[in-house]
Design a protein around this motif. Structure first.
Motif, PDB file in Angstrom:
ATOM      1  N   PRO A 180       0.830  -1.207   0.000  1.00  0.00           N
ATOM      2  CA  PRO A 180       0.000   0.000   0.000  1.00  0.00           C
ATOM      3  C   PRO A 180       0.866   1.259   0.000  1.00  0.00           C
ATOM      4  CG  PRO A 180      -0.720  -1.564   1.688  1.00  0.00           C
ATOM      5  CD  PRO A 180       0.591  -2.055   1.174  1.00  0.00           C
ATOM      6  N   ASP A 181       0.341   2.337  -0.556  1.00  0.00           N
ATOM      7  CA  ASP A 181       1.082   3.595  -0.560  1.00  0.00           C
ATOM      8  C   ASP A 181       1.174   4.185   0.835  1.00  0.00           C
ATOM      9  OD1 ASP A 181       1.619   3.643  -3.327  1.00  0.00           O
ATOM     10  OD2 ASP A 181      -0.396   4.359  -3.735  1.00  0.00           O
ATOM     11  N   VAL A 182       0.068   4.142   1.565  1.00  0.00           N
ATOM     12  CA  VAL A 182       0.047   4.664   2.931  1.00  0.00           C
ATOM     13  C   VAL A 182      -0.673   3.660   3.820  1.00  0.00           C
ATOM     14  CG1 VAL A 182      -0.719   6.532   4.453  1.00  0.00           C
ATOM     15  CG2 VAL A 182       0.036   7.063   2.125  1.00  0.00           C
ATOM     16  N   THR A 183      -0.043   3.284   4.912  1.00  0.00           N
ATOM     17  CA  THR A 183      -0.615   2.340   5.881  1.00  0.00           C
ATOM     18  C   THR A 183      -0.623   3.017   7.246  1.00  0.00           C
ATOM     19  OG1 THR A 183       0.317   0.486   4.636  1.00  0.00           O
ATOM     20  CG2 THR A 183      -0.426   0.032   6.889  1.00  0.00           C
ATOM     21  N   ILE A 184      -1.805   3.086   7.869  1.00  0.00           N
ATOM     22  CA  ILE A 184      -1.958   3.834   9.118  1.00  0.00           C
ATOM     23  C   ILE A 184      -2.655   2.962  10.159  1.00  0.00           C
ATOM     24  CG2 ILE A 184      -2.866   5.927  10.196  1.00  0.00           C
ATOM     25  CD1 ILE A 184      -2.982   7.205   7.440  1.00  0.00           C
TER      26      ILE A 184
ATOM     27  N   THR B 227      -8.095  25.202  11.638  1.00  0.00           N
ATOM     28  CA  THR B 227      -8.510  24.491  10.427  1.00  0.00           C
ATOM     29  C   THR B 227      -8.127  23.032  10.569  1.00  0.00           C
ATOM     30  OG1 THR B 227      -8.230  26.481   9.089  1.00  0.00           O
ATOM     31  CG2 THR B 227      -8.320  24.374   7.930  1.00  0.00           C
ATOM     32  N   LEU B 228      -9.149  22.178  10.558  1.00  0.00           N
ATOM     33  CA  LEU B 228      -8.938  20.744  10.761  1.00  0.00           C
ATOM     34  C   LEU B 228      -9.053  19.995   9.441  1.00  0.00           C
ATOM     35  CD1 LEU B 228     -10.974  19.665  13.920  1.00  0.00           C
ATOM     36  CD2 LEU B 228      -8.494  19.753  13.681  1.00  0.00           C
ATOM     37  N   PRO B 229      -8.030  19.212   9.076  1.00  0.00           N
ATOM     38  CA  PRO B 229      -8.187  18.294   7.937  1.00  0.00           C
ATOM     39  C   PRO B 229      -8.866  17.014   8.417  1.00  0.00           C
ATOM     40  CG  PRO B 229      -5.951  18.185   8.780  1.00  0.00           C
ATOM     41  CD  PRO B 229      -6.685  19.161   9.654  1.00  0.00           C
ATOM     42  N   GLU B 230      -9.844  16.550   7.671  1.00  0.00           N
ATOM     43  CA  GLU B 230     -10.623  15.390   8.114  1.00  0.00           C
ATOM     44  C   GLU B 230     -10.751  14.374   6.998  1.00  0.00           C
ATOM     45  OE1 GLU B 230     -14.391  16.873   9.404  1.00  0.00           O
ATOM     46  OE2 GLU B 230     -13.513  18.360  10.762  1.00  0.00           O
ATOM     47  N   ARG B 231     -10.700  13.103   7.393  1.00  0.00           N
ATOM     48  CA  ARG B 231     -10.975  12.032   6.430  1.00  0.00           C
ATOM     49  C   ARG B 231     -12.446  11.674   6.541  1.00  0.00           C
ATOM     50  NH1 ARG B 231      -8.864   8.913   2.849  1.00  0.00           N
ATOM     51  NH2 ARG B 231      -6.732   9.655   3.193  1.00  0.00           N
ATOM     52  N   ASN B 232     -13.153  11.793   5.436  1.00  0.00           N
ATOM     53  CA  ASN B 232     -14.603  11.574   5.429  1.00  0.00           C
ATOM     54  C   ASN B 232     -14.944  10.090   5.429  1.00  0.00           C
ATOM     55  OD1 ASN B 232     -14.878  14.382   5.191  1.00  0.00           O
ATOM     56  ND2 ASN B 232     -14.602  14.256   2.965  1.00  0.00           N
TER      57      ASN B 232
ATOM     58  N   TRP C 182      -5.362  -1.698  10.919  1.00  0.00           N
ATOM     59  CA  TRP C 182      -4.547  -0.892  10.012  1.00  0.00           C
ATOM     60  C   TRP C 182      -5.352  -0.581   8.765  1.00  0.00           C
ATOM     61  CZ3 TRP C 182       0.558   0.333  11.433  1.00  0.00           C
ATOM     62  CH2 TRP C 182       1.028  -0.338  12.573  1.00  0.00           C
ATOM     63  N   THR C 183      -5.327   0.676   8.339  1.00  0.00           N
ATOM     64  CA  THR C 183      -6.039   1.080   7.139  1.00  0.00           C
ATOM     65  C   THR C 183      -5.026   1.524   6.089  1.00  0.00           C
ATOM     66  OG1 THR C 183      -6.303   3.349   7.939  1.00  0.00           O
ATOM     67  CG2 THR C 183      -8.069   1.794   8.429  1.00  0.00           C
ATOM     68  N   THR C 184      -5.429   1.461   4.833  1.00  0.00           N
ATOM     69  CA  THR C 184      -4.544   1.868   3.747  1.00  0.00           C
ATOM     70  C   THR C 184      -5.240   2.922   2.895  1.00  0.00           C
ATOM     71  OG1 THR C 184      -5.336   0.143   2.246  1.00  0.00           O
ATOM     72  CG2 THR C 184      -3.487  -0.412   3.694  1.00  0.00           C
ATOM     73  N   SER C 185      -4.443   3.760   2.273  1.00  0.00           N
ATOM     74  CA  SER C 185      -4.985   4.788   1.386  1.00  0.00           C
ATOM     75  C   SER C 185      -3.936   5.149   0.350  1.00  0.00           C
ATOM     76  CB  SER C 185      -5.406   6.028   2.184  1.00  0.00           C
ATOM     77  OG  SER C 185      -4.294   6.614   2.825  1.00  0.00           O
ATOM     78  N   ALA C 186      -4.355   5.937  -0.634  1.00  0.00           N
ATOM     79  CA  ALA C 186      -3.453   6.332  -1.720  1.00  0.00           C
ATOM     80  C   ALA C 186      -2.530   7.461  -1.312  1.00  0.00           C
ATOM     81  CB  ALA C 186      -4.259   6.732  -2.944  1.00  0.00           C
TER      82      ALA C 186
END
Length: 783
Positions: free
Chosen positions: A547-551, A778-783, A560-564
């Motif tokens: 995965p590109d990003v694993t959190i 200002t909060l960045p949020e994952r929807n 663990w979640t993955t995203s681009a």
């Protein structure tokens, strides 16, 4: 228990059969029962005769009534999924009747996230497919089943050769034959100004099979601590009691380093055998894991350490070039000698000239530094908890800050810590005066008075040179690492985004720690897939498989979640959160309170965020949100804070916190099994860890933080003069984060003055007036 797995490949049936045959497993017999019997016998590699193997099978259960030997003796024409995985789970290290119940085998596999075949096994082809999948399934002991079986001798008939299974290298090299040696690499440096090139010691651990012609790739760890450290108590700074008032000024960029054209050492001969034994052990279990798989591991402490020439410089160009010199020798383009002063050359003849760098903290930092050189032999780097800009380690927004847990440390202190030439007194005495001059230079140039981003720090910002990177890089970092703060990795990740080189990112919920021995993620197996591709040329599509990003999630254990990408792209939005409409005032008494309560840095970190705190009068607590649904913050929160102070200069600190009683993860992963992570056959092992909830609830949790000097509202490189009482607006990027805030808990912002754990400790009590109506988060949020 959840055994997440991302590195398992799913090749076609023909490939599976070929790979099973390669490792010596039968794939065809007269009957299904005979095939199963022969396969399970092979699994019992610790048993050396057929009767001993059957006795071992009799110790494993197939059902509550039959052991495996008895079950197969009945010549079954099919094997139910329940029976197959009852047997398989025991090979994976799980105990029947304890870890799992016989009537809940499939449910246990599902909950543990172990892959399963779709139905009962009725043919030899289906059995082979099931065995192939089982061999590539993660075990209770962190590694896959085939790696676990190898620790019992399962692969000994393949010893001394690179064997690829499911796209990864197997532990088929005899670690008892490892060759340990030291060489001295000729650099382009003359850091001690003696007119001669600095010679750099490197310690090598290479498979004994290289003596028979095997060419090994190299894992290189640039480790300034490798030859020991020094007591730094005497040179550690006492946090200053006064914040200096700065003049208005704007800093210039660093000038490029120009190397003198030094003569190379004369060569009078060449040998293939080293003259010095490597008497110090390796320090990283991931390196050892690959040593058993045919990868050489190389450690060099670098310029100014015991056995090497030169002087330490903490993050300077000398350290980068020192690491690059080792890579170039391994890549076949630089010279080394058998002794520090001799003229007999020795090449890395045993190396296939493909190099990867590994390591955590300072070690991972030098991997980033070396990658920015663009040196072609470096095929990848696995950089963990690494610094990408030394300013972001020792300074912040015009302030002197300490890396979490190390109050009073600075560039000069770390130079003393790693100057292990002091451990060879006869050698150190030769450059004693030069070393003292170097320390004085570091002390002056690091500028603890003003804390601005000066040319000294610009020269130690590797992100300036990211465009030179030619290799793909993996970074791992803790989202709660207040030593090397997450900004270091996220800003590096952003800087690499436009490049053709790729950057894979792993973010966990711990602090300043490794990830390879955490049970819930197959990090070790993923690195095997990656390095098999990068250093051995295995066509395993590692770039797309990983995965590109694993959190790691901070609420659900072992998740663990993955995203681009991180903090950007689809699924990310921003929310402006007002801080209020009024003005609020507080006076910072924290230094006096810190002394009165005999508090410590750790104590301050805990107390400043508690609802009831001894620092309650020295802060403002602003409850901002209490979401009705779970909120996931991902990215870099930004605070626009308008305020005035009754002083010409002041420290402003902010902390974003999660308020509400809850059981949260402990600061670092806890022990699951001591020495449970096997690194190879009859070889080392490491502890297995996992992030767990603390046994007792806590009232608050730090999410992110930031610090700034009120004289640096524009940038860390530019200071302005401000009159007491004049409003300024600080534009503060908090530390990047991924934080899951459950519904019903409160997101709060704490604003305070000096940070007794991380900034200096001024005794002047400054009064702050916050214009909340002119401020926002200002909060960045994952929807």
């Amino acid at each position: 228990m959840r055994l997440n797995q991302f590195a398992r490949l799913n090749p076609d049936h023909a490939t599976q059969i070929a790979e099973l045959n390669t490792i010596g497993l039968p794939t065809e017999k007269a009957s299904l029962a005979e095939l199963a019997h022969a396969t399970y016998q092979a699994f019992e590699a610790q048993a050396l005769t057929a009767s001993a193997k059957d006795e071992a099978l009799a110790e494993r259960a197939a059902t509550t009534k039959l052991d495996v030997a008895a079950f197969l003796a009945g010549n079954p024409t099919s094997i139910s999924r329940e029976v197959f995985y009852t047997i398989g789970l025991q090979y994976l290290g799980f105990e029947a009747g304890i870890d799992f119940q016989y009537d809940q085998v499939l449910e246990f596999c599902k909950q543990t996230r172990l892959p399963m075949v779709a139905g009962d096994i009725t043919s030899q082809a289906e059995f082979n497919a099931a065995i192939y999948l089982l061999l590539n399934t993660r075990s209770k002991h962190l590694v896959t089943l085939i790696d676990l079986l190898a620790t019992k001798g399962f692969l000994q008939h393949l010893s001394g050769n690179f064997v690829i299974f499911n796209g990864k290298t197997l532990p088929t090299f005899d670690t008892h034959k490892v060759i340990r040696e030291r060489v001295w690499i000729e650099s382009d440096l003359d850091s001690d100004a003696d007119g001669q090139r600095d010679m750099l010691e490197a310690t090598i651990f290479r498979p004994g099979e290289t003596a028979d012609g095997v060419k090994s790739p190299a894992l290189f760890t640039a480790n300034p601590y490798f030859h020991g450290t020094n007591d730094v108590t005497a040179v550690t700074h006492v946090p200053e009691p006064e914040l200096a008032v700065k003049p208005a000024r704007k800093q210039a960029s660093a000038e490029p380093v120009v190397r003198p054209d030094l003569p190379q050492r004369e060569v009078t001969g060449e040998v293939t055998t080293a003259a010095a034994y490597g008497d110090e052990d390796g320090i990283y279990s991931l390196n050892d894991y690959f040593l058993a798989r045919g990868f050489a591991t190389v450690y060099s402490a670098g310029v100014g350490t015991r056995g090497s020439d030169g002087l330490r410089g903490t993050g300077n160009q000398d350290e980068t070039d020192s690491a690059v010199a080792v890579i170039e020798w391994l890549g076949g383009t630089r010279r080394a000698f058998t002794t520090r002063t001799g003229t007999t050359e020795i090449k890395a003849w045993w190396c296939n000239h493909n190099v990867a760098m590994t390591g955590k903290s300072y070690l991972g930092t030098l991997a980033i530094a070396a990658a920015t050189s663009g040196t072609p032999a470096l095929k990848t780097a696995i950089s963990e908890s690494a610094i990408s800009s030394w300013y972001d380690y020792y300074r912040e927004n015009g302030l002197v800050v300490a890396p979490g847990g190390f109050q009073g440390e600075d560039a000069d202190v770390l130079a003393v810590d790693t100057y292990s030439r002091l451990k060879a007194a006869g050698d150190a005495n030769k450059v004693a005066d030069k070393w003292q001059a170097r320390l004085a230079e570091l002390g002056a140039d690091q500028d603890r008075e003003f804390g601005d981003y000066t040319p000294f720090w610009d020269a130690r910002n590797y992100r300036n040179n990211v465009a030179n990177i030619k290799c793909d890089i993996i970074s791992e970092h803790g989202l709660n690492d207040w030593n090397v703060k997450p900004k270091n990795v996220i800003e590096f990740h952003k800087a690499m985004a436009p490049l053709s080189a790729h950057h894979k990112l792993y973010l966990h919920q711990g602090q300043h720690v490794y990830l390879n021995n955490v049970l819930s993620l197959d990090y070790t197996d993923q690195m095997n897939l990656w390095l098999s591709n990068k250093l051995l040329g295995v066509d395993n599509d590692a770039l797309n498989q990983l995965p590109d990003v694993t959190i790691q999630d901070n609420v659900e254990p072992e998740t663990w979640t993955t995203s681009a990408d991180f903090g950007t792209g689809a699924g990310i939005s921003t929310q402006d959160v007002p801080l209020g409409t009024d003005k609020q005032t507080f006076t910072d008494h924290s230094t006096a309170e810190f002394k009165a309560h005999n508090d410590t840095s750790d104590g301050f970190e805990f107390n400043i965020i508690q609802p009831e705190s001894i620092y309650g009068d020295s802060r403002i607590v602003l409850p901002l949100l209490k979401p009705e649904q779970d909120l996931v913050i991902e990215g870099t929160p930004h605070l626009s804070l308008t305020l005035s102070v009754d002083a010409p200069s002041a420290i402003t600190s902010v902390r974003l916190i999660d308020l509400g009683e809850a059981k949260r993860f402990t600061p670092n992963a806890g022990l699951v099994e001591a020495a449970g992570y096997p690194l190879g056959y009859d070889f080392k092992s490491a502890n297995i860890l996992e992030f767990k909830n603390a046994p007792k609830p806590t009232q608050a949790k730090l999410i992110s933080l930031a610090h700034a000097n009120t004289q640096n509202p524009i940038s860390p490189a530019e200071s302005i003069v401000t009159a007491p009482g004049t409003e300024v607006t600080l534009e503060l990027d908090l530390q990047p984060t991924h934080y899951h805030l459950p519904a019903g808990r409160t997101l709060a912002l704490i604003i305070h003055g000096a940070d007794q754990a991380q900034t200096i400790r001024p005794t002047r009590e400054v009064t702050y007036t916050l214009n909340l109506g002119a401020s926002k988060l200002t909060l960045p949020e994952r929807n």
